[in-house]
Each structure stands twice: as structure tokens, then as C-alpha cells.
Enzyme design. Sequence first.
Site, PDB file in Angstrom:
ATOM      1  N   TYR A 141       0.811  -1.225   0.000  1.00  0.00           N
ATOM      2  CA  TYR A 141       0.000   0.000   0.000  1.00  0.00           C
ATOM      3  C   TYR A 141       0.841   1.271   0.000  1.00  0.00           C
ATOM      4  O   TYR A 141       0.345   2.333  -0.341  1.00  0.00           O
ATOM      5  CB  TYR A 141      -0.904   0.041   1.245  1.00  0.00           C
ATOM      6  CG  TYR A 141      -2.225  -0.660   1.096  1.00  0.00           C
ATOM      7  CD1 TYR A 141      -2.300  -1.950   0.595  1.00  0.00           C
ATOM      8  CD2 TYR A 141      -3.407  -0.031   1.485  1.00  0.00           C
ATOM      9  CE1 TYR A 141      -3.516  -2.591   0.485  1.00  0.00           C
ATOM     10  CE2 TYR A 141      -4.628  -0.667   1.375  1.00  0.00           C
ATOM     11  CZ  TYR A 141      -4.676  -1.947   0.879  1.00  0.00           C
ATOM     12  OH  TYR A 141      -5.890  -2.579   0.771  1.00  0.00           O
ATOM     13  N   LYS A 191       4.157 -15.176   1.507  1.00  0.00           N
ATOM     14  CA  LYS A 191       4.315 -15.869   0.218  1.00  0.00           C
ATOM     15  C   LYS A 191       5.808 -16.093   0.019  1.00  0.00           C
ATOM     16  O   LYS A 191       6.424 -15.625  -0.954  1.00  0.00           O
ATOM     17  CB  LYS A 191       3.685 -15.017  -0.899  1.00  0.00           C
ATOM     18  CG  LYS A 191       3.612 -15.687  -2.252  1.00  0.00           C
ATOM     19  CD  LYS A 191       2.597 -16.830  -2.330  1.00  0.00           C
ATOM     20  CE  LYS A 191       2.637 -17.488  -3.704  1.00  0.00           C
ATOM     21  NZ  LYS A 191       1.765 -18.693  -3.773  1.00  0.00           N
ATOM     22  N   ASP A 223      -1.913 -18.225  -0.150  1.00  0.00           N
ATOM     23  CA  ASP A 223      -2.952 -18.910  -0.944  1.00  0.00           C
ATOM     24  C   ASP A 223      -3.568 -20.052  -0.139  1.00  0.00           C
ATOM     25  O   ASP A 223      -4.786 -20.240  -0.111  1.00  0.00           O
ATOM     26  CB  ASP A 223      -2.406 -19.384  -2.304  1.00  0.00           C
ATOM     27  CG  ASP A 223      -1.065 -20.119  -2.218  1.00  0.00           C
ATOM     28  OD1 ASP A 223      -0.455 -20.156  -1.135  1.00  0.00           O
ATOM     29  OD2 ASP A 223      -0.629 -20.653  -3.260  1.00  0.00           O
ATOM     30  N   ASP A 247      -5.746  -7.212   4.148  1.00  0.00           N
ATOM     31  CA  ASP A 247      -6.957  -6.592   3.610  1.00  0.00           C
ATOM     32  C   ASP A 247      -7.847  -7.665   3.002  1.00  0.00           C
ATOM     33  O   ASP A 247      -9.048  -7.753   3.281  1.00  0.00           O
ATOM     34  CB  ASP A 247      -6.573  -5.546   2.551  1.00  0.00           C
ATOM     35  CG  ASP A 247      -7.792  -4.891   1.927  1.00  0.00           C
ATOM     36  OD1 ASP A 247      -8.708  -4.507   2.685  1.00  0.00           O
ATOM     37  OD2 ASP A 247      -7.842  -4.775   0.687  1.00  0.00           O
ATOM     38  N   ASP A 251     -11.539  -9.569   4.795  1.00  0.00           N
ATOM     39  CA  ASP A 251     -12.869  -9.600   4.159  1.00  0.00           C
ATOM     40  C   ASP A 251     -13.352 -11.047   4.056  1.00  0.00           C
ATOM     41  O   ASP A 251     -14.511 -11.353   4.320  1.00  0.00           O
ATOM     42  CB  ASP A 251     -12.831  -8.988   2.752  1.00  0.00           C
ATOM     43  CG  ASP A 251     -13.167  -7.501   2.732  1.00  0.00           C
ATOM     44  OD1 ASP A 251     -12.802  -6.809   3.709  1.00  0.00           O
ATOM     45  OD2 ASP A 251     -13.788  -7.029   1.762  1.00  0.00           O
TER      46      ASP A 251
HETATM   47  C1  IPM Z   1     -10.114  -1.648   4.617  1.00  0.00           C
HETATM   48  C2  IPM Z   1     -10.521  -1.004   3.318  1.00  0.00           C
HETATM   49  C3  IPM Z   1      -9.465   0.014   2.921  1.00  0.00           C
HETATM   50  C4  IPM Z   1      -8.160  -0.722   2.743  1.00  0.00           C
HETATM   51  C5  IPM Z   1      -9.820   0.811   1.649  1.00  0.00           C
HETATM   52  C6  IPM Z   1     -11.107   1.561   1.782  1.00  0.00           C
HETATM   53  C7  IPM Z   1      -8.703   1.753   1.250  1.00  0.00           C
HETATM   54  O1  IPM Z   1     -10.713  -1.961   2.345  1.00  0.00           O
HETATM   55  O2  IPM Z   1      -9.954  -0.927   5.615  1.00  0.00           O
HETATM   56  O3  IPM Z   1      -9.964  -2.857   4.654  1.00  0.00           O
HETATM   57  O4  IPM Z   1      -7.897  -1.299   1.687  1.00  0.00           O
HETATM   58  O5  IPM Z   1      -7.385  -0.737   3.698  1.00  0.00           O
HETATM   59 MG    MG Z   2     -10.590  -3.952   3.053  1.00  0.00          MG
END
Ligand code: IPM
Ligand code: MG
Length: 370
Positions: A141, A191, A223, A247, A251
Amino acid sequence: MEKRIAVLPGDGVGKEVTRGAVSILEAAGELFGHKFHFSYGAIGGEAIDDHGTPLPEHTLNLCKTSDAVLLGAVGGPKWDRLPGHIRPEKGLLKIRKELGLYANVRPVQYYSSISGVSPLRKDVVEGVDMVVVRELTGGLYFGKPSERTFQKGEAAAVDTLFYQKKEIERVIRYAFELASTRKGKVTSVDKANVLESSRMWRETAEEVAKEYPGVQLEHMLVDNAAMQLIKNPRQFDVLVTENMFGDILSDEASVLTGSLGMLPSASVSEEGPYLYEPIHGSAPDIAGMDAANPIAMILSAAMMLRMSFGLYAEAEAIENAVKQVLDAGSRTRDIALFGSGTVSTSAMIEEIKAALLDNEAIYNIMGAYA
Ligand code: IPM
Ligand code: MG
């Protein structure tokens, strides 16, 4: 106790869920006799519209002079075509960097009353209790270069996965500290079969592990981790990993609970203040419809009480109120089962507040801490 809290609602449903967290904090403050002072700052798309930048100086100063920061969500289709450096997301990345928030702590907790919402079988998700620790101020990032270029006359682009060893070390150490208060296991995800940065990550994890003989270290390729998370999630206690991997995996991990709308997070720094935000985004598709799930944000506020202010009973009272409301069957859209009724964001907030103010429950919790 008296505390100053910077509130950055941001865009889309960020505003709706933040309002909920603030009202729950006010109720908790009244109940337990604390004074929370809330000051508001702009961030994200709204800040671009009003101030020409996704993170105005005023907002940053407000955060730096507060005891903790509550953040909703940023972004939306209105700002999607802006160049990279003034996108709403840039405001979020900048505040993480400026506040030195190197570790993002994302607990993934199983709630039996909504287990049916997960597309995964109940016997797979039952009892899941893990924490994703995501490195937050380095890696893919933030590495330079990150730009469009030309190569042999052709358009090209580059992003860079860069880490200093000390950046890896501090986040891994955080994971070990956390694991030593939990089930005593760290899964370090990388990785290392391909990336040099991952090989340094792995080595560093081995070194830190020597200082924690009571904590078991396991390495897992990213993975494979993506697969193991849905195949056998109970094997995890603390999972620590690079920014981008974290990230993506967090999710994915939210599916274990049933919804992205259930996952809170805390971002910690060496000196504070810490920042608390739900892991979900601004959800433009349902923004303004009073339909978002406020629970991730409310649980983030509970994490703030515990981690920034040491208010354990207060945090637990909020978490219990959430659990009670879920047990009673209240559901926002994202956690509703087919055919069951749903409640609005504001109704969900009111129900959680009512459960919080249920004195008997409070008495029991306070008794447990007496
Ligand atoms: C998160 C979000 C952010 C990230 C985005 C909105 C930039 O997806 O906090 O997980 O990628 O960190
Ligand atoms: Mg995110």
C-alpha cells in the site's frame, strides 16, 4: 473518567453507523459515569468536496490531540474518477500513516444466533474465535515507486512491496503479545516461496518467536491461508500478515461470522491515539437508506473503551447488548435469513441502546469485575 474522542464519519453509510456508535457511547458514559467529548472532523469524499483534500490539516490535528479516533468509512462513486492522489481512500491511508497505526486488529467472532447467515456450514464456523492482525502502514500500500510509467514506449505501471525489518518485527511482536493473552498460537501468513519480502517476514517471525516460548508459531502461505480460512477456521488464533494480504483475508474472514457488517477493528500505534473503524466500506448502494448494519461500528466503539481507556466492564456491557439483540432475533438486511423480517439501522441502534440500559445485565457484568 473524561475523554476526548475525534469522530470522522466519512461518506455513505459511514455517517449512519457512526451516529449509532456515538449514541451508544453516550449511553454507556451516562450509565457508568464517564464524560466523552466528541469533536467532528471531515475525511474522504466529503472532505474533498468541502476542503479540496481527503484529509484536511484540521482533521489530522484534531485526531492527534484526541484520546482516540472513531472513523466510519470513506469513498463512493462520486469520487471514483479522481486521480489516485486525491481519492477518498488516500485520506484513510494518510491518516493511518500520520498516526503511525502499524497494526490493525480485526477480531472475527462467531455469534450462534446468526450462524445461519454464513454460506458456510454451521459445523465449520461454529466456535470461530480468531483475530487478524494486519500490518497497516507499509507493504504494497505504501511502497515507492507506485506510479504509471512507460517502458519501451508502452504504458506500464508499478507498485512496490517494501518493508524495513523493524516494521515487520513490531507488528509480529504485537501478534505474539496478543496470542499470549489468548490461545497461544500465531499463524504468520506470507508468500515466502516467491517473494523476498516474505522471506524476510518469515525469518523475522522466527526470531520474535524465540522471545515467546509459550506461544506456538506456524507459517502459512497466503494462498493456502485463503483456503484454510473457510475449510477449517477454528485452527486459527492470531493470524498476522502483510497489509494487502490482511486486507483480502479479513474480508474473507468476515464470511465466517455471516456479514462484513459484523467486523470491528482497532488500529494501534506506538504512542497513541488509536483509531477504531469497522472493516466495511461506505456501501454506496445502501447509503442514506437507513439499512446498514451498525454493529461493526458499535463493536469498534467497544474496542475503543477497552483498548484506549481500559474500560473493560463498559466494553463488555456493549458487546453483551449486541449479543442480546441478536439473540432476540433483530436483523438488519445483511444478517437476515430468507423470509425473516428486518430492522433499520436506527431501530437496531435503539434496540442495542435499550439492551445496554437494561440494568440487571449491567449489574451482573459489574459484579463480575468487582
Ligand atoms: C479496509 C478497506 C481500505 C483498505 C480501503 C477503503 C482503502 O478496504 O480498511 O480494509 O484497503 O485498507
Ligand atoms: Mg478492506
